[in-house]
Structures are given as structure tokens and as C-alpha cells.
Design a protein around this motif. Structure first.
Motif, mmCIF file in Angstrom:
data_model
loop_
_atom_site.group_PDB
_atom_site.id
_atom_site.type_symbol
_atom_site.label_atom_id
_atom_site.label_comp_id
_atom_site.label_asym_id
_atom_site.label_seq_id
_atom_site.Cartn_x
_atom_site.Cartn_y
_atom_site.Cartn_z
ATOM 1 N N GLN A 2 0.833 -1.188 0.000
ATOM 2 C CA GLN A 2 0.000 0.000 0.000
ATOM 3 C C GLN A 2 0.873 1.246 0.000
ATOM 4 N N ILE A 3 0.486 2.223 -0.794
ATOM 5 C CA ILE A 3 1.184 3.496 -0.794
ATOM 6 C C ILE A 3 0.884 4.197 0.520
ATOM 7 N N LYS A 4 1.921 4.704 1.169
ATOM 8 C CA LYS A 4 1.717 5.440 2.408
ATOM 9 C C LYS A 4 0.947 6.718 2.120
ATOM 10 N N SER A 5 0.140 7.133 3.061
ATOM 11 C CA SER A 5 -0.587 8.385 2.868
ATOM 12 C C SER A 5 0.415 9.528 2.769
ATOM 13 N N GLY A 6 0.051 10.552 2.020
ATOM 14 C CA GLY A 6 0.927 11.705 1.875
ATOM 15 C C GLY A 6 1.827 11.662 0.667
ATOM 16 N N SER A 37 6.374 3.202 -17.470
ATOM 17 C CA SER A 37 5.973 1.932 -16.840
ATOM 18 C C SER A 37 5.906 2.082 -15.323
ATOM 19 N N GLY A 38 6.772 2.895 -14.748
ATOM 20 C CA GLY A 38 6.723 3.148 -13.306
ATOM 21 C C GLY A 38 5.426 3.833 -12.909
ATOM 22 N N ALA A 39 4.976 4.795 -13.716
ATOM 23 C CA ALA A 39 3.708 5.477 -13.447
ATOM 24 C C ALA A 39 2.542 4.499 -13.576
ATOM 25 N N LEU A 40 2.625 3.597 -14.548
ATOM 26 C CA LEU A 40 1.596 2.572 -14.710
ATOM 27 C C LEU A 40 1.528 1.686 -13.463
ATOM 28 N N LEU A 41 2.683 1.261 -12.971
ATOM 29 C CA LEU A 41 2.717 0.424 -11.765
ATOM 30 C C LEU A 41 2.222 1.195 -10.543
ATOM 31 N N TRP A 42 2.549 2.479 -10.461
ATOM 32 C CA TRP A 42 2.072 3.307 -9.344
ATOM 33 C C TRP A 42 0.538 3.316 -9.328
ATOM 34 N N GLU A 44 -1.387 1.119 -10.454
ATOM 35 C CA GLU A 44 -1.838 -0.210 -10.005
ATOM 36 C C GLU A 44 -1.755 -0.317 -8.480
ATOM 37 N N LEU A 45 -0.699 0.253 -7.893
ATOM 38 C CA LEU A 45 -0.588 0.267 -6.431
ATOM 39 C C LEU A 45 -1.736 1.043 -5.804
ATOM 40 N N GLU A 46 -2.145 2.131 -6.465
ATOM 41 C CA GLU A 46 -3.269 2.916 -5.953
ATOM 42 C C GLU A 46 -4.545 2.080 -5.900
ATOM 43 N N LYS A 47 -4.646 1.075 -6.754
ATOM 44 C CA LYS A 47 -5.803 0.177 -6.789
ATOM 45 C C LYS A 47 -5.614 -1.048 -5.890
ATOM 46 N N SER A 84 10.790 4.199 1.403
ATOM 47 C CA SER A 84 9.708 4.316 2.399
ATOM 48 C C SER A 84 8.445 4.959 1.848
ATOM 49 N N ILE A 85 8.137 4.679 0.598
ATOM 50 C CA ILE A 85 6.921 5.214 -0.015
ATOM 51 C C ILE A 85 5.757 4.221 0.099
ATOM 52 N N ILE A 86 6.077 2.932 0.107
ATOM 53 C CA ILE A 86 5.009 1.937 0.267
ATOM 54 C C ILE A 86 5.294 1.058 1.473
ATOM 55 N N GLU A 87 4.213 0.460 1.960
ATOM 56 C CA GLU A 87 4.310 -0.504 3.054
ATOM 57 C C GLU A 87 3.935 -1.872 2.495
ATOM 58 N N GLN A 88 4.631 -2.880 2.944
ATOM 59 C CA GLN A 88 4.312 -4.235 2.471
ATOM 60 C C GLN A 88 3.389 -4.911 3.440
#
Length: 88
Positions: A2-6, A37-42, A44-47, A84-88
Motif C-alpha cells: 500500500q502506498i503510504k498516505s501523503g 511503466s513506473g507510473a503505470l505500476l504506481w 496499479e498500487l493505488e488500486k 519508504s513510499i510503500i508498506e508491504q
């Protein structure tokens, strides 16, 4: 994962960049530029997509094999965790 808030993905001068907001500005100094491709994956993380779903999106969007797609997704996730942008 999950993308960290902020943290938000923004288009700035034709580039996809991850920018920190609010209190995250203190923790994360600067911005991170993402490839197409990084923006595409981002997005996907938002979903809240799984690794397997992200691999499938890369395969459907680009002419690459499953092994390459999985390696690219894992590299992207590792980079996001290390910064430290996403949490696993």
C-alpha cells in the motif's frame, strides 16, 4: 502493498513524479520521477493490485515476457520500499 498516505503521483512538465504532501515533506526530501511503466505500476498500487496483477498489466501494455515483467515489478516495489513510499 500500500502506498503510504501523503504521497501522490502528479504530471509536471510532461513527467510523472511522486511528490510528498503535508508531513511527508519533512520525511521525504524531494520528488521521484517515474518512467512511463513506473507510473503505470504506481496507478496499479493505488488500486491495491497484487504483484501478479501488476505483472499482467505490464504484459498487456508492453511486449515483454512474464519473467521480465515480474523482475521489473519486483525491482519497482523494492525501490518504493527502500524509499519508504510503500508498506508491504
Amino acid at each position: 502493498m500500500q502506498i503510504k498516505s501523503g504521497f501522490m503521483l502528479r504530471e509536471i512538465a510532461g513527467q510523472s513524479v511522486v511528490v510528498p504532501l503535508g508531513a511527508r515533506v519533512v520525511e521525504f526530501n524531494g520528488i521521484m520521477t517515474l518512467s512511463e511503466s513506473g507510473a503505470l505500476l504506481w496507478r496499479e498500487l493505488e488500486k491495491n493490485s497484487s504483484v501478479d496483477e501488476m505483472v499482467e498489466v505490464l504484459i498487456s501494455e508492453y511486449d515483454i515476457d512474464r519473467e521480465t515483467a515480474r523482475r521489473d515489478v519486483e525491482k519497482f516495489i523494492k525501490s518504493m520500499v527502500e524509499t519508504s513510499i510503500i508498506e508491504q
